[in-house]
Write a protein that holds these residues in place. Structure first.
Motif, PDB file in Angstrom:
ATOM      1  N   TRP A  62      -5.588  24.163  23.216  1.00 14.92           N
ATOM      2  CA  TRP A  62      -6.592  23.912  22.171  1.00 14.92           C
ATOM      3  C   TRP A  62      -7.615  22.869  22.598  1.00 14.92           C
ATOM      4  CZ3 TRP A  62      -6.859  27.842  19.436  1.00 14.92           C
ATOM      5  CH2 TRP A  62      -5.745  28.491  18.910  1.00 14.92           C
ATOM      6  N   LEU A  63      -7.165  21.756  23.157  1.00 12.99           N
ATOM      7  CA  LEU A  63      -8.111  20.721  23.567  1.00 12.99           C
ATOM      8  C   LEU A  63      -8.994  21.211  24.700  1.00 12.99           C
ATOM      9  CD1 LEU A  63      -5.953  17.453  23.367  1.00 12.99           C
ATOM     10  CD2 LEU A  63      -7.620  18.350  21.720  1.00 12.99           C
ATOM     11  N   GLU A  64      -8.415  21.998  25.627  1.00 12.00           N
ATOM     12  CA  GLU A  64      -9.205  22.567  26.719  1.00 12.00           C
ATOM     13  C   GLU A  64     -10.253  23.529  26.169  1.00 12.00           C
ATOM     14  OE1 GLU A  64      -5.533  20.990  28.397  1.00 12.00           O
ATOM     15  OE2 GLU A  64      -5.903  22.374  26.747  1.00 12.00           O
ATOM     16  N   ARG A  65      -9.897  24.281  25.156  1.00 10.78           N
ATOM     17  CA  ARG A  65     -10.861  25.219  24.561  1.00 10.78           C
ATOM     18  C   ARG A  65     -11.977  24.479  23.828  1.00 10.78           C
ATOM     19  NH1 ARG A  65      -7.783  30.859  23.016  1.00 10.78           N
ATOM     20  NH2 ARG A  65      -6.178  30.725  24.641  1.00 10.78           N
ATOM     21  N   ILE A  66     -11.627  23.404  23.165  1.00 12.75           N
ATOM     22  CA  ILE A  66     -12.648  22.586  22.507  1.00 12.75           C
ATOM     23  C   ILE A  66     -13.610  22.027  23.557  1.00 12.75           C
ATOM     24  CG2 ILE A  66     -13.040  20.444  21.220  1.00 12.75           C
ATOM     25  CD1 ILE A  66     -10.364  21.035  19.765  1.00 12.75           C
TER      26      ILE A  66
END
Length: 258
Positions: A62-66
């Protein structure tokens, strides 16, 4: 002739760009028999390839996608607001976002890009990838920054959902949301990833709200990429953002264009 124009266009565009989230052009060869461009090597593949591969998609948390969304927003904000004249990409899609070995996203493929001239017409031939093109192209061929903004919104939802938003694009671009009004954002998130933690979920709500606003059917109601980049980079608390938000509630975020 179309290939020659695209080739020349990509060279003229990229020689004017210097940004960490835009692919670097190292050189080119223009010859009657063979013409080619020399780019930096981005071995991570495209966003489309990663999302279509279950194993690779799991590695993009999720953080990588953000961070992917933030990187693309920064690149487009630079092109639209820090370049003179502004540069419109016209083909923002998951196929044209490439990753380096550090999983940092880079905008690529400038064959259809256009310089936005304040002194002449900006009407142009149709360009872009189906499923990412702004709806106003159905009745006008005028190119402007808001075309890229719309495509960015589609890519943003694709990053969160793990696949092209499909019907969600149709619903968010129309005035009627009866079919999806009660659908929770959490139900749209990529099911291959684990349930996001509270802080992650709150950031995902912000990203989703921005993505939906970028897909507004009225170009004038879409935010600028500069506004988007600033909102994504600003440290903030999320006291009113619940991960149980419905798709309809995503529409209550408004932007005032400068």
């Amino acid at each position: 002739m179309r290939d020659i124009r695209s080739f020349s266009n990509e060279i003229s565009t990229l020689t004017n760009l210097r940004h960490r989230n835009i692919v670097k052009l190292y050189g080119f060869c223009a010859h009657n028999r063979h013409s080619f461009l020399i780019y930096e090597y981005l071995q991570g593949g495209s966003l489309a390839q990663i999302l279509n591969n279950d194993e690779k998609a799991l590695q993009l948390g999720w953080l990588e996608r953000i961070n992917v969304v933030k990187a693309v927003a920064k690149a487009l904000s630079y092109m639209h607001h820090d370049c003179l004249p502004p540069i419109i990409h016209r083909d923002i899609s998951s196929n044209n976002i490439l990753f380096d070995s550090e999983n940092e996203a880079h905008v690529s493929d400038f064959g259809t890009a256009r310089f936005l001239s304040p002194d002449s017409s900006n009407w142009t031939a149709f360009a872009g990838t189906m499923g990412y093109i702004a709806p106003e192209f159905a009745y006008t061929a005028e190119v402007n920054c808001k075309c890229d903004v719309y495509s960015f919104g589609v890519v943003t939802l694709e990053v969160l959902m793990g696949k092209h938003p499909g019907d969600v694009v149709t619903y968010t671009s129309s005035s009627s949301l009866t079919a999806t009004a009660g659908m929770l954002l959490m139900d749209l998130l990529d099911p291959r990833l684990s349930t996001p933690k509270r802080h992650e979920a709150q950031q995902l709500v912000l990203v989703a709200k921005i993505g939906v606003s970028c897909m507004n059917s009225n170009p004038q109601c879409r935010p600028t990429m500069q506004q988007v980049s600033m909102m994504l980079s600003k440290e903030r608390d999320f006291p009113n953002f619940s991960p149980e938000i419905t798709l309809w509630q995503l529409f209550d975020l408004e932007f005032q264009n400068p």
